[in-house]
Design a protein around this motif. Structure first.
Motif, PDB file in Angstrom:
ATOM      1  N   ILE A 189     -13.582  -9.260   6.866  1.00  0.00           N
ATOM      2  CA  ILE A 189     -12.459 -10.322   6.941  1.00  0.00           C
ATOM      3  C   ILE A 189     -11.714 -10.105   7.968  1.00  0.00           C
ATOM      4  CG2 ILE A 189     -10.533 -11.303   5.530  1.00  0.00           C
ATOM      5  CD1 ILE A 189     -13.409 -11.849   4.138  1.00  0.00           C
ATOM      6  N   GLU A 190     -11.134  -8.971   8.328  1.00  0.00           N
ATOM      7  CA  GLU A 190     -10.010  -8.956   9.508  1.00  0.00           C
ATOM      8  C   GLU A 190     -10.800  -9.073  10.897  1.00  0.00           C
ATOM      9  OE1 GLU A 190      -6.749  -5.838   9.581  1.00  0.00           O
ATOM     10  OE2 GLU A 190      -8.016  -5.197   7.826  1.00  0.00           O
ATOM     11  N   LYS A 191     -12.123  -9.001  11.082  1.00  0.00           N
ATOM     12  CA  LYS A 191     -12.817  -9.139  11.985  1.00  0.00           C
ATOM     13  C   LYS A 191     -12.891 -10.818  12.315  1.00  0.00           C
ATOM     14  CE  LYS A 191     -16.634  -6.488  13.533  1.00  0.00           C
ATOM     15  NZ  LYS A 191     -18.127  -6.215  13.154  1.00  0.00           N
ATOM     16  N   ALA A 192     -13.320 -11.351  10.969  1.00  0.00           N
ATOM     17  CA  ALA A 192     -13.389 -12.925  11.151  1.00  0.00           C
ATOM     18  C   ALA A 192     -12.102 -13.491  11.690  1.00  0.00           C
ATOM     19  CB  ALA A 192     -13.931 -13.222   9.704  1.00  0.00           C
ATOM     20  N   LEU A 193     -11.138 -13.015  11.080  1.00  0.00           N
ATOM     21  CA  LEU A 193      -9.563 -13.424  11.388  1.00  0.00           C
ATOM     22  C   LEU A 193      -9.526 -13.411  12.998  1.00  0.00           C
ATOM     23  CD1 LEU A 193      -7.583 -12.303   8.439  1.00  0.00           C
ATOM     24  CD2 LEU A 193      -8.062 -14.473   8.742  1.00  0.00           C
ATOM     25  N   HIS A 194      -9.946 -12.192  13.438  1.00  0.00           N
ATOM     26  CA  HIS A 194      -9.657 -11.891  14.759  1.00  0.00           C
ATOM     27  C   HIS A 194     -10.404 -13.070  15.808  1.00  0.00           C
ATOM     28  CE1 HIS A 194      -9.011  -9.714  18.451  1.00  0.00           C
ATOM     29  NE2 HIS A 194     -10.522  -9.577  18.679  1.00  0.00           N
TER      30      HIS A 194
END
Ligand code: PLP
Length: 477
Positions: A189-194
């Motif tokens: 999820i954090e990767k996707a946000l990034h």
């Protein structure tokens, strides 16, 4: 003309004739048969350092298939973790259904283009009907839409981008937009946000209860507080089966808060979402059907080989809005379309016809076999929990929500964390079974993730024996 003739002689090598195809095929089948037949007795982990860089070099000259398979046998298929073993209980076990391999074979031979309906209407219909089927199973409405992706991470990216576009999180709003997660939310999820350009949005880690589920009291409090501070509560991620412990966040309550405050409700069901196929799972996953978007991973929970994920949006227009595109050179392909094209719902254009591996597996076996296998995993996790619980020295984590059970051994003397790390390493290196670890509330905890279609009661009994034997051995040494 001479030049063309010369070149043709060589380039025709790329099209084997019937006899050559038979030779290739028979060798490959013989190899895969050998692999599968010895699989039950293969070690779960083999450490094999690849220090010869030249092994995989390709050169100008052709090589016989027998020699190539030899390379695979010596340097690829028998080292590292054996993910196809039923005694592999680490991380989240994957699958590798044989039927899916046949689907891949056919998909590659026919090379259907699953991106655009005009090009391969049947292939696209297969993909869309699989999405429809999964939507029905999880309780999504008829007008939802989705995409077969390469996995949970890309699915999550698709959902985050659609949620971003729908709520117009851009420019100055990014720094005020708030995402609600827990410490157990998958890092994709954090990767996707990034990747979606949203690294600078605010992330709130909502505390969890004793079963590692998001505390909805805390969520509500935090959202209220953010609103009072003129921030923009934008996205809440509920996990339907965390990678760590398999626990399922209280989805119905999260939905209530999300709808009250108009927050996008995303469910990460990469590991657990497809347990909706079972009556036990449906009960635990209640509330999943209210989410705005969901991620499901057939390469975990339907036992498919890697490269099969799914994203579904409750409102198809929102996925279409995020990903449809047009170009002069593909203009005519959009005429007379009745079926929505995967390329309009995804960052991909040309893509693997991955629907076929899933569709073929479901058709050949029938859905009921999958429902049974998934129910079996739930009951095996409970069996594992109860059985290890009765072995002296083991301390169990919470009763499993789905098919992951956590535990640790408490040695009579010394530090439990380092004991359990040592225990895990020894078990891994001996290779009878494979388990992995995590940290919960700062403590080292071991996991048994029961997710392979090859894991049955025998494998679980063996896992218990191995755990007991190695724990006692380590303690007396
Ligand atoms: C495995 C997993 C992911 C990532 O999915 P990939 O298919 O590995 O990209 C995301 N969320 C959860 C809960 C997972 O278990």
């Amino acid at each position: 003309m001479d030049k063309i003739e010369d070149l043709e002689k060589f380039s025709r090598l790329l099209e084997p004739n019937s006899e050559q195809r038979k030779y290739l095929f028979e060798n490959v089948i013989a190899y895969s048969e050998k692999f599968l037949e010895r699989n039950k007795n293969s070690k779960c982990y083999i450490k094999n350092d690849l220090n010869d860089e030249n092994i995989f070099l390709i050169d100008e000259q052709p090589v016989d298939i027998k020699n190539i398979l030899e390379i695979l046998n010596n340097h690829v298929d028998n080292d590292g973790i054996n993910l196809t073993s039923g005694k592999y209980l680490g991380y989240i076990p994957g699958g590798g259904l044989y039927h899916a391999a046949l689907g891949d074979y056919l998909a590659a031979v026919t090379n259907k283009f699953a991106g655009i309906s005009f090009v391969s209407p049947g292939a696209v219909k297969i993909e869309n009907s699989l999405i429809k089927w999964m939507s029905r199973e999880i309780g999504y409405p008829e007008n939802s839409a989705g995409n077969l992706t390469s996995g949970g991470s890309i699915s999550s990216l698709s959902a985050v981008v659609a949620a971003r576009d729908d709520r117009i999180i851009e420019n100055n709003k990014i720094k005020q937009a708030v995402v609600y997660l827990t410490d157990h939310t998958h890092h994709c999820i954090e990767k996707a946000l990034h990747i979606a350009g949203l690294s600078s949005c605010i992330k709130r880690r909502i505390p969890v209860d004793e079963k590692y589920r998001m505390s909805t009291n805390e969520l509500r409090k935090t959202v209220r507080n953010d609103l009072e501070n003129s921030l923009i509560p934008w996205l809440v991620v509920g996990t339907a089966g965390t990678t760590n412990t398999g626990s399922v966040d209280p989805l119905t309550e999260i939905h209530q808060i999300a709808s009250e405050f108009e927050i996008w409700f995303h469910v990460d069901g990469a590991y657990g979402g497809l347990y909706s196929l079972t009556s036990e799972g449906k009960e635990i996953l209640k509330g999943l059907e209210y989410s705005d978007s969901v991620v499901l991973d057939p390469h975990k929970t339907l036992f498919l080989p890697y490269g099969t994920g799914t994203v579904i949006l409750r409102n198809r227009a929102k996925l279409y809005k995020a990903f449809n595109a047009d170009a002069d050179y593909i203009e005519n392909t959009f005429d007379n379309e009745t079926e929505i094209s995967p390329s309009d719902l995804s960052p991909e254009l040309s893509k693997h016809f991955r629907g076929l591996r899933l569709w073929l597996s479901l058709k050949i076996n029938g859905i009921s076999a999958f429902r049974a296998a998934l129910s079996e995993k739930i009951y095996l996790a409970r069996y594992f929990f109860n059985k290890l619980n009765s072995v002296n020295g083991f301390e169990m984590g919470p009763f499993p929500d789905l098919s992951i059970s956590t535990y640790r051994y408490i040695p009579k003397n010394g530090d439990a964390d380092s004991f359990n790390m040592k225990l895990m390493k020894e078990i891994q290196n001996e290779g009878k079974i494979f388990i992995s670890s995590t940290r919960l509330a700062g403590k080292v905890v071991l996991r048994a993730a029961i997710q392979s279609f090859r894991t049955h009661r025998d494998e679980i009994d063996e896992a218990i024996e191995v755990l007991e034997y190695y724990a006692k051995r380590l303690e007396t040494n």
